[in-house]
Write an enzyme that holds these catalytic residues in place. Structure first.
Site, PDB file in Angstrom:
ATOM      1  N   SER A 264       0.942  -1.173  -0.059  1.00 23.93           N
ATOM      2  CA  SER A 264       0.009   0.169  -0.013  1.00 23.93           C
ATOM      3  C   SER A 264       0.824   1.159  -0.076  1.00 23.93           C
ATOM      4  O   SER A 264       1.157   1.745   0.998  1.00 23.93           O
ATOM      5  CB  SER A 264      -0.926  -0.073   1.205  1.00 23.93           C
ATOM      6  N   TYR A 265       1.173   1.832  -1.271  1.00 30.10           N
ATOM      7  CA  TYR A 265       1.914   2.909  -1.197  1.00 30.10           C
ATOM      8  C   TYR A 265       1.106   4.161  -0.776  1.00 30.10           C
ATOM      9  O   TYR A 265       0.015   4.111  -1.031  1.00 30.10           O
ATOM     10  CB  TYR A 265       2.302   3.272  -2.935  1.00 30.10           C
ATOM     11  N   GLY A 266       1.589   4.949  -0.017  1.00 32.34           N
ATOM     12  CA  GLY A 266       0.838   6.058   0.921  1.00 32.34           C
ATOM     13  C   GLY A 266       0.374   5.475   2.208  1.00 32.34           C
ATOM     14  O   GLY A 266      -0.090   6.333   2.953  1.00 32.34           O
TER      15      GLY A 266
ATOM     16  N   VAL B  27       2.175   4.443   5.460  1.00 26.67           N
ATOM     17  CA  VAL B  27       3.529   4.347   5.797  1.00 26.67           C
ATOM     18  C   VAL B  27       3.750   2.972   6.621  1.00 26.67           C
ATOM     19  O   VAL B  27       4.989   2.588   6.231  1.00 26.67           O
ATOM     20  CB  VAL B  27       3.598   5.650   7.003  1.00 26.67           C
TER      21      VAL B  27
ATOM     22  N   SER C  42       2.411   0.041   6.188  1.00 24.29           N
ATOM     23  CA  SER C  42       2.613  -1.237   5.117  1.00 24.29           C
ATOM     24  C   SER C  42       3.878  -0.938   4.455  1.00 24.29           C
ATOM     25  O   SER C  42       4.585  -2.079   4.337  1.00 24.29           O
ATOM     26  CB  SER C  42       1.475  -0.854   4.079  1.00 24.29           C
TER      27      SER C  42
ATOM     28  N   HIS D 223      -4.568  -5.210  -4.906  1.00 26.16           N
ATOM     29  CA  HIS D 223      -4.700  -6.498  -3.925  1.00 26.16           C
ATOM     30  C   HIS D 223      -6.087  -6.178  -3.090  1.00 26.16           C
ATOM     31  O   HIS D 223      -6.791  -7.165  -2.422  1.00 26.16           O
ATOM     32  CB  HIS D 223      -3.656  -6.621  -2.780  1.00 26.16           C
ATOM     33  N   ARG D 224      -6.696  -5.052  -3.043  1.00 24.90           N
ATOM     34  CA  ARG D 224      -7.815  -4.696  -2.307  1.00 24.90           C
ATOM     35  C   ARG D 224      -9.265  -4.542  -3.306  1.00 24.90           C
ATOM     36  O   ARG D 224      -9.990  -4.889  -3.262  1.00 24.90           O
ATOM     37  CB  ARG D 224      -7.717  -3.506  -1.635  1.00 24.90           C
TER      38      ARG D 224
ATOM     39  N   GLU E 197     -13.606   3.944  -0.713  1.00 30.37           N
ATOM     40  CA  GLU E 197     -12.788   2.969   0.291  1.00 30.37           C
ATOM     41  C   GLU E 197     -13.929   3.018   1.507  1.00 30.37           C
ATOM     42  O   GLU E 197     -13.208   2.393   2.420  1.00 30.37           O
ATOM     43  CB  GLU E 197     -11.679   4.050   0.673  1.00 30.37           C
TER      44      GLU E 197
ATOM     45  N   ARG F 111      -7.088   8.229  -2.308  1.00 36.58           N
ATOM     46  CA  ARG F 111      -7.978   7.241  -2.814  1.00 36.58           C
ATOM     47  C   ARG F 111      -9.596   7.463  -2.976  1.00 36.58           C
ATOM     48  O   ARG F 111     -10.113   6.512  -3.669  1.00 36.58           O
ATOM     49  CB  ARG F 111      -7.985   5.929  -1.671  1.00 36.58           C
TER      50      ARG F 111
ATOM     51  N   HIS G 159      -6.676   7.560   4.581  1.00 41.04           N
ATOM     52  CA  HIS G 159      -7.951   7.274   5.009  1.00 41.04           C
ATOM     53  C   HIS G 159      -8.654   8.450   5.858  1.00 41.04           C
ATOM     54  O   HIS G 159      -7.516   8.738   6.676  1.00 41.04           O
ATOM     55  CB  HIS G 159      -8.472   6.078   5.278  1.00 41.04           C
TER      56      HIS G 159
ATOM     57  N   CYS H  17     -10.007   0.659  11.790  1.00 39.91           N
ATOM     58  CA  CYS H  17      -9.856  -0.052  10.364  1.00 39.91           C
ATOM     59  C   CYS H  17     -10.828  -1.511  10.447  1.00 39.91           C
ATOM     60  O   CYS H  17     -11.041  -2.004   9.516  1.00 39.91           O
ATOM     61  CB  CYS H  17      -8.448  -0.484   9.930  1.00 39.91           C
TER      62      CYS H  17
END
Ligand code: SUG
EC number: 3.5.3.23
Length: 449
Positions: free
Chosen positions: A22-24, A26, A28, A137-138, A174, A214, A250, A371
């Site tokens: 997940s770019y963006g 931190v 991950s 992946h999501r 999202e 997103r 998010h 989350c």
């Protein structure tokens, strides 16, 4: 009639791993390739669910998805038996195998947006599965999400389900991570607050420079239309692009709302004063008194918020009307954040108590307490119409713990993901889970002719 906010927590799936996908986000990115512990992850999540049940909250559970997603790998051209598909993907493109193994469906705040019946035109609870199309992946989650939600909330007299929005970035959605609802009582009409990162069709809106936004305004508006929400009960706000660039991927990483309270960082939104004024006025028109707890950057920086996940907390109303804040352990480990929280609860304000949970396995992928849960406000009749198999109880907790201990590995590395035996183990586990939760055949492997 009595109404409740029911928290449905995502059960961590058996392939939980740190894929750096997940770019963006931190956490991950910085924990990429570390070894994970799926059994521990699932146990941490279950412990939070059980603690909330013990405190008297309504709690449910949302099943994980089938991973590795062999069907997704087949769509990308890998062929042969299921075992061949996995081994070929491992050999030719490990990142694609890792993506198709992600247990990211655990973060069910991203599963869907939910509008309670008191807000919707037809008086039903509406669900729109999130397309999550910013990350591959999501993006493969929503078909199974829809089936699982359909099996949990099956009664069409009370529940309406909408398919995910068109799977293009212009309608990037999202789910509930960018949606909050304010109300005086869960059963009364409220104000739904949609926070977006950018506009896809109107270039006048600013956008982040570094990390992706997103959620689009157009997606949020489409969800509000699908749910039949009235304009007088909806507020749209743009996330501050500068905080997205600091890792707030998010809105629930920088703000959380419940009842009449919005707990947020001062840098969370663009045009913050106007946004808060609109929330105040619209909630007043529904008989509510909006309260903002605005955290100044002098007390907690955006970096502190991203590291500690202070705002990715659960703000819960207790039976006596006071509020409880459920935070991750990382908040206690951050001196400034902990100092702020100590002051907050000593002020005689809405937040009376803070409870700390160890969710490290999920946190290392950027997923905190908020989350991990999807909130569904339900009146008594609607609650009685929910599939009883997914309502958390002490016996269900024991059963799930035992199920996890029998089926989950305590270590997950690339070699585990490439092991065709993992697929066999996961399918056996999920097949049993659908029986425990009384979901029917929701997984692709159960539906093959
Ligand atoms: O979409 N992480 C998730 C975290 C989602 C958090 N949800 C909310 N804020 N509501 C994401 O970025 C990381 C997977 C990996 O790198 O292995 C991941 O998908």
């Amino acid at each position: 009639m009595k109404s409740y906010e029911v928290n449905f927590d995502g059960l961590v799936g058996p392939t939980h791993n740190y894929g750096g996908l997940s770019y963006g986000n931190v956490a991950s990115q910085s924990n990429s390739q570390q070894s994970s512990n799926p059994r521990e992850a699932a146990r941490q999540g279950l412990a939070k669910m059980k603690a909330l049940v013990d405190m008297g909250f309504q709690q449910g559970v949302l099943a994980p998805q089938e991973r590795p997603d062999v069907a997704a790998l087949r769509r990308l051209g890998f062929s042969g038996s299921d075992g061949d598909v996995i081994q070929r993907a491992a050999k030719e493109s490990m990142p694609l195998l890792v993506a198709s193994c992600s247990a990211s469906s655990m973060w069910v705040a991203n599963a869907a947006t939910v509008s309670p019946s008191a807000d919707t035109a037809d008086g039903r609870v509406h669900f729109t599965a999130a397309n999550l199309n910013c990350k591959y992946h999501r993006s493969i989650e929503h078909p199974t999400t829809s089936r699982v939600l359909g099996a949990m909330f099956a009664d069409e007299r009370h529940f309406a389900h909408h398919a995910a929005l068109p799977a293009v970035a212009q309608f990037g959605d999202e789910g509930a991570a960018n949606h909050t609802r304010f109300c005086r009582d869960y059963g009364e009409a409220g104000v739904e607050f949609f926070v977006y990162g950018r506009s896809a069709f109107d270039t006048r809106y600013p956008a982040p420079q570094k990390y992706p936004a997103r959620q689009t305004l157009e997606a949020s508006r489409a969800v509000a239309r699908l749910h039949g929400l009235h304009d007088d009960g909806v507020v749209y706000a743009q996330q501050n692009p500068a905080v997205i660039d600091q890792g707030v991927f998010h809105n629930d990483v920088i703000a959380v709302g419940n009842g009449e309270v919005l707990f947020h960082h001062e840098d969370a939104f663009l045009n913050s004063d106007a946004v808060l004024a609109e929330l105040r006025a619209k909630l007043a028109s529904k008989g509510g008194r909006f309260q903002s707890i605005r955290v100044p950057r002098a007390a907690v920086t955006v970096e502190d918020a991203v590291r500690s996940y202070l705002f990715n907390s659960q703000l819960l109303t207790r039976a006596d009307g006071s509020m409880l804040l459920v935070v991750p352990e990382e908040c206690r480990n951050n001196e400034r954040v902990w100092h702020y929280l100590t002051q907050l609860t000593g002020q005689n304000g809405p937040v009376a108590e803070v409870k700390v949970f160890d969710l490290k396995q999920s946190m290392q992928n950027g997923g905190g307490p908020a989350c991990l849960r999807l909130r569904v406000a339900l009146n008594e009749t609607e609650l009685a119409a929910v599939n009883p198999g997914v309502i958390m109880t002490a016996p269900l907790y024991d059963t799930l713990l035992h199920w996890v201990d029998r089926h989950y590995r305590d270590r997950m590395s690339d070699a585990d993901l490439a092991d065709p035996q993992l697929l066999v183990e996961c399918r056996a586990a999920l097949d049993e889970l659908t029986q425990i939760l009384k979901l029917g055949s929701v997984y692709p492997f159960q539906r093959q002719p």
